[in-house]
Write a protein that holds these residues in place. Structure first.
Motif, mmCIF file in Angstrom:
data_model
loop_
_atom_site.group_PDB
_atom_site.id
_atom_site.type_symbol
_atom_site.label_atom_id
_atom_site.label_comp_id
_atom_site.label_asym_id
_atom_site.label_seq_id
_atom_site.Cartn_x
_atom_site.Cartn_y
_atom_site.Cartn_z
ATOM 1 N N ALA A 97 -78.453 -32.048 -41.523
ATOM 2 C CA ALA A 97 -78.156 -33.451 -41.846
ATOM 3 C C ALA A 97 -76.871 -33.576 -42.657
ATOM 4 C CB ALA A 97 -79.320 -34.074 -42.625
ATOM 5 N N ASP A 98 -76.602 -32.592 -43.504
ATOM 6 C CA ASP A 98 -75.393 -32.612 -44.334
ATOM 7 C C ASP A 98 -74.171 -32.054 -43.617
ATOM 8 O OD1 ASP A 98 -76.521 -33.815 -46.557
ATOM 9 O OD2 ASP A 98 -77.167 -31.914 -47.435
ATOM 10 N N GLY A 99 -74.339 -31.589 -42.383
ATOM 11 C CA GLY A 99 -73.207 -31.080 -41.615
ATOM 12 C C GLY A 99 -72.841 -29.638 -41.935
ATOM 13 N N VAL A 100 -73.731 -28.926 -42.599
ATOM 14 C CA VAL A 100 -73.489 -27.511 -42.913
ATOM 15 C C VAL A 100 -74.067 -26.714 -41.752
ATOM 16 C CG1 VAL A 100 -73.851 -25.683 -44.622
ATOM 17 C CG2 VAL A 100 -73.816 -28.071 -45.344
ATOM 18 N N TYR A 101 -73.393 -26.812 -40.613
ATOM 19 C CA TYR A 101 -73.997 -26.299 -39.400
ATOM 20 C C TYR A 101 -72.943 -26.047 -38.338
ATOM 21 C CZ TYR A 101 -76.806 -26.503 -35.131
ATOM 22 O OH TYR A 101 -77.381 -26.228 -33.928
ATOM 23 N N ILE A 102 -73.012 -24.879 -37.751
ATOM 24 C CA ILE A 102 -72.236 -24.592 -36.546
ATOM 25 C C ILE A 102 -73.233 -24.100 -35.520
ATOM 26 C CG2 ILE A 102 -70.458 -23.174 -35.447
ATOM 27 C CD1 ILE A 102 -69.119 -22.897 -38.143
ATOM 28 N N HIS A 103 -73.371 -24.822 -34.445
ATOM 29 C CA HIS A 103 -74.312 -24.446 -33.402
ATOM 30 C C HIS A 103 -73.874 -23.120 -32.786
ATOM 31 C CE1 HIS A 103 -76.560 -24.522 -29.672
ATOM 32 N NE2 HIS A 103 -77.352 -25.422 -30.244
ATOM 33 N N PRO A 104 -74.814 -22.204 -32.511
ATOM 34 C CA PRO A 104 -74.463 -20.906 -31.914
ATOM 35 C C PRO A 104 -73.642 -21.019 -30.636
ATOM 36 C CG PRO A 104 -76.708 -20.853 -32.672
ATOM 37 C CD PRO A 104 -76.224 -22.271 -32.849
ATOM 38 N N ASN A 105 -73.908 -22.037 -29.815
ATOM 39 C CA ASN A 105 -73.122 -22.207 -28.584
ATOM 40 C C ASN A 105 -71.660 -22.517 -28.897
ATOM 41 O OD1 ASN A 105 -75.339 -21.710 -26.981
ATOM 42 N ND2 ASN A 105 -75.831 -23.872 -26.731
ATOM 43 N N VAL A 106 -71.436 -23.280 -29.956
ATOM 44 C CA VAL A 106 -70.065 -23.588 -30.373
ATOM 45 C C VAL A 106 -69.380 -22.313 -30.848
ATOM 46 C CG1 VAL A 106 -68.658 -24.872 -32.040
ATOM 47 C CG2 VAL A 106 -70.599 -25.983 -30.932
ATOM 48 N N ALA A 107 -70.107 -21.502 -31.624
ATOM 49 C CA ALA A 107 -69.544 -20.234 -32.105
ATOM 50 C C ALA A 107 -69.151 -19.345 -30.930
ATOM 51 C CB ALA A 107 -70.536 -19.519 -33.008
ATOM 52 N N ARG A 108 -70.004 -19.273 -29.910
ATOM 53 C CA ARG A 108 -69.696 -18.462 -28.723
ATOM 54 C C ARG A 108 -68.424 -18.957 -28.044
ATOM 55 N NH1 ARG A 108 -75.429 -19.017 -27.622
ATOM 56 N NH2 ARG A 108 -76.461 -17.105 -28.233
#
Length: 178
Positions: A97-108
């Motif tokens: 919710a706070d945006g502290v997130y990188i989706h694994p697919n984006v990282a790939r």
């Protein structure tokens, strides 16, 4: 969802107002919700709960059945799950919710772009390069997790099943990569 009135305004603001859209993090309508998970109380914001369809639907159904506050205290919503890993689930949802997130697919994808860029700059390539790229991807994916996962397999297995119950595929995938 039925909403009960108490004085001015609704007892439970909805998760999404058709006029205003979803709840703004720390904004109007983003009140505190108390969840009793297996006998242990957890407090969180509505915008945190809104990050997860399972919890959001559970809270909305529970709020629809509530007639009034109990002795002036806010209503506590019961969730029939073991509280052992719920704190980790909430931490995951809060960070998302706070945006502290990188989706694994984006990282790939980012690593793939970086790898393509690197290979264009270097004409030398080897079979070991592909294996090291896979290791780099695995390391990057593990870095995308914004919660500390437990080290022991029993606890990871328990958390895995909780991530399935709460339908959090990114967390399930992250646990499987451990």
């Amino acid at each position: 969802m039925r909403s009960r009135s108490k004085g001015k305004g609704s007892l439970f603001p909805s998760f999404s107002n058709k006029k205003d859209g979803p709840i703004q993090r720390h904004g109007p309508g983003d009140g505190v919700i108390t969840l009793n998970v297996g006998g242990q109380n957890f407090q969180t914001l509505r915008s945190t709960i809104a990050q997860n369809e399972v919890l959001r639907d559970h809270v909305q159904r529970a709020e629809g059945d509530v007639e009034k506050e109990v002795d002036g205290d806010p209503v506590v919503i019961f969730v029939d799950r073991d509280p052992k890993h719920f704190g980790t689930i909430l931490e995951y949802l809060r960070n998302k919710a706070d945006g502290v997130y990188i989706h694994p697919n984006v990282a790939r994808r980012l690593l793939k772009l970086k790898d393509n860029n690197d290979s264009n700059n270097n004409s030398n390539s080897s079979e070991n390069g592909e294996a090291s790229n896979e290791a780099l991807i695995a390391k990057s994916i593990s870095a995308t997790s914004f919660i500390q996962l437990p080290n022991d397999s029993k606890t990871l297995t328990e958390l895995y099943f909780e991530s399935i119950y709460y339908n959090i595929p990114e967390l399930t995938d992250r646990i499987c990569s451990e």
